[in-house]
Design a protein around this motif. Structure first.
Motif, PDB file in Angstrom:
ATOM      1  N   MET A   1       0.833  -1.187   0.000  1.00 49.29           N
ATOM      2  CA  MET A   1       0.000   0.000   0.000  1.00 49.29           C
ATOM      3  C   MET A   1       0.877   1.249   0.000  1.00 49.29           C
ATOM      4  O   MET A   1       0.633   2.165  -0.745  1.00 49.29           O
ATOM      5  N   GLY A   2       1.905   1.271   0.851  1.00 43.07           N
ATOM      6  CA  GLY A   2       2.798   2.425   0.921  1.00 43.07           C
ATOM      7  C   GLY A   2       3.511   2.687  -0.393  1.00 43.07           C
ATOM      8  O   GLY A   2       3.696   3.831  -0.795  1.00 43.07           O
ATOM      9  N   THR A   3       3.902   1.621  -1.084  1.00 43.50           N
ATOM     10  CA  THR A   3       4.576   1.759  -2.366  1.00 43.50           C
ATOM     11  C   THR A   3       3.650   2.409  -3.387  1.00 43.50           C
ATOM     12  O   THR A   3       4.077   3.282  -4.144  1.00 43.50           O
ATOM     13  N   GLN A   4       2.381   1.996  -3.406  1.00 44.64           N
ATOM     14  CA  GLN A   4       1.417   2.573  -4.337  1.00 44.64           C
ATOM     15  C   GLN A   4       1.215   4.058  -4.057  1.00 44.64           C
ATOM     16  O   GLN A   4       1.183   4.872  -4.969  1.00 44.64           O
ATOM     17  N   VAL A   5       1.093   4.428  -2.796  1.00 43.75           N
ATOM     18  CA  VAL A   5       0.887   5.828  -2.435  1.00 43.75           C
ATOM     19  C   VAL A   5       2.122   6.649  -2.778  1.00 43.75           C
ATOM     20  O   VAL A   5       2.014   7.732  -3.354  1.00 43.75           O
ATOM     21  N   LYS A  25      12.442  11.932  -1.708  1.00 46.57           N
ATOM     22  CA  LYS A  25      11.432  11.090  -1.072  1.00 46.57           C
ATOM     23  C   LYS A  25      11.798  10.836   0.372  1.00 46.57           C
ATOM     24  O   LYS A  25      12.964  10.719   0.692  1.00 46.57           O
ATOM     25  N   GLN A  26      10.783  10.760   1.209  1.00 51.84           N
ATOM     26  CA  GLN A  26      11.019  10.490   2.619  1.00 51.84           C
ATOM     27  C   GLN A  26       9.925   9.565   3.129  1.00 51.84           C
ATOM     28  O   GLN A  26       8.754   9.805   2.885  1.00 51.84           O
ATOM     29  N   LEU A  27      10.323   8.496   3.819  1.00 49.51           N
ATOM     30  CA  LEU A  27       9.379   7.589   4.463  1.00 49.51           C
ATOM     31  C   LEU A  27       9.695   7.548   5.949  1.00 49.51           C
ATOM     32  O   LEU A  27      10.847   7.362   6.318  1.00 49.51           O
ATOM     33  N   VAL A  28       8.675   7.708   6.759  1.00 49.00           N
ATOM     34  CA  VAL A  28       8.856   7.656   8.201  1.00 49.00           C
ATOM     35  C   VAL A  28       7.814   6.701   8.764  1.00 49.00           C
ATOM     36  O   VAL A  28       6.609   6.914   8.585  1.00 49.00           O
ATOM     37  N   ALA A  29       8.266   5.633   9.393  1.00 50.40           N
ATOM     38  CA  ALA A  29       7.360   4.677  10.044  1.00 50.40           C
ATOM     39  C   ALA A  29       7.446   4.912  11.545  1.00 50.40           C
ATOM     40  O   ALA A  29       8.535   4.946  12.110  1.00 50.40           O
ATOM     41  N   ALA A  30       6.292   5.097  12.163  1.00 52.76           N
ATOM     42  CA  ALA A  30       6.249   5.307  13.609  1.00 52.76           C
ATOM     43  C   ALA A  30       4.987   4.663  14.157  1.00 52.76           C
ATOM     44  O   ALA A  30       3.899   4.898  13.642  1.00 52.76           O
ATOM     45  N   ASP A  31       5.171   3.873  15.202  1.00 55.22           N
ATOM     46  CA  ASP A  31       4.040   3.205  15.846  1.00 55.22           C
ATOM     47  C   ASP A  31       3.173   2.502  14.819  1.00 55.22           C
ATOM     48  O   ASP A  31       3.614   1.576  14.183  1.00 55.22           O
ATOM     49  N   ASP A  32       1.966   2.966  14.629  1.00 56.64           N
ATOM     50  CA  ASP A  32       1.012   2.304  13.740  1.00 56.64           C
ATOM     51  C   ASP A  32       0.750   3.118  12.475  1.00 56.64           C
ATOM     52  O   ASP A  32      -0.304   3.039  11.884  1.00 56.64           O
ATOM     53  N   SER A  33       1.731   3.942  12.067  1.00 59.30           N
ATOM     54  CA  SER A  33       1.485   4.775  10.891  1.00 59.30           C
ATOM     55  C   SER A  33       2.718   4.855   9.996  1.00 59.30           C
ATOM     56  O   SER A  33       3.834   4.548  10.409  1.00 59.30           O
ATOM     57  N   LEU A  34       2.474   5.266   8.776  1.00 58.90           N
ATOM     58  CA  LEU A  34       3.517   5.472   7.786  1.00 58.90           C
ATOM     59  C   LEU A  34       3.275   6.837   7.165  1.00 58.90           C
ATOM     60  O   LEU A  34       2.164   7.138   6.732  1.00 58.90           O
ATOM     61  N   ARG A  35       4.298   7.686   7.162  1.00 60.85           N
ATOM     62  CA  ARG A  35       4.184   9.010   6.550  1.00 60.85           C
ATOM     63  C   ARG A  35       5.134   9.057   5.374  1.00 60.85           C
ATOM     64  O   ARG A  35       6.325   8.776   5.520  1.00 60.85           O
ATOM     65  N   LEU A  36       4.589   9.389   4.207  1.00 60.51           N
ATOM     66  CA  LEU A  36       5.361   9.460   2.977  1.00 60.51           C
ATOM     67  C   LEU A  36       5.360  10.910   2.522  1.00 60.51           C
ATOM     68  O   LEU A  36       4.310  11.552   2.508  1.00 60.51           O
TER      69      LEU A  36
END
Length: 104
Positions: A1-5, A25-36
């Motif tokens: 899902m993250g790749t598609q977004v 590009k920046q990806l940040v994974a924290a707890d139960d979320s992913l911020r792109l």
């Protein structure tokens, strides 16, 4: 899902920025979320009519991605980049539980 977004964020940035080398590009994974986040070098327009046209074009390019992100309980948007050199920052945040539910 993250790749598609992320792919859609980059695609939307490409419609406003012809220099593909300047996309960050920046990806940040924290707890139960992913911020792109995607930063591009397309600076905001000073003229209000041009700014409105550019914003509408960017929103249209990201319409499908926006619907998917909202269906996953996430959020997305864009605005001025805080990175050196300016430009535009486009972002999306996804909840893991929302993405898992969306994928079924």
């Amino acid at each position: 899902m993250g790749t598609q977004v992320l792919s859609n964020l980059m695609s939307g940035s490409r419609t406003s920025n012809t220099d593909l080398g300047s996309l960050i590009k920046q990806l940040v994974a924290a707890d139960d979320s992913l911020r792109l986040t995607v930063y591009d070098g397309h600076a905001p327009h000073a003229h209000p009519r041009l700014a409105a046209h550019c914003e509408a074009r960017r929103r249209a390019a990201l319409r499908l991605m926006g619907a998917v992100v909202r269906d996953c309980g996430g959020a997305w948007g864009f605005g001025d980049s805080r990175e050196p050199g300016g430009g535009t920052r486009t972002w999306a945040s996804l909840l893991r539980s929302g993405a898992a539910g969306y994928l079924g």
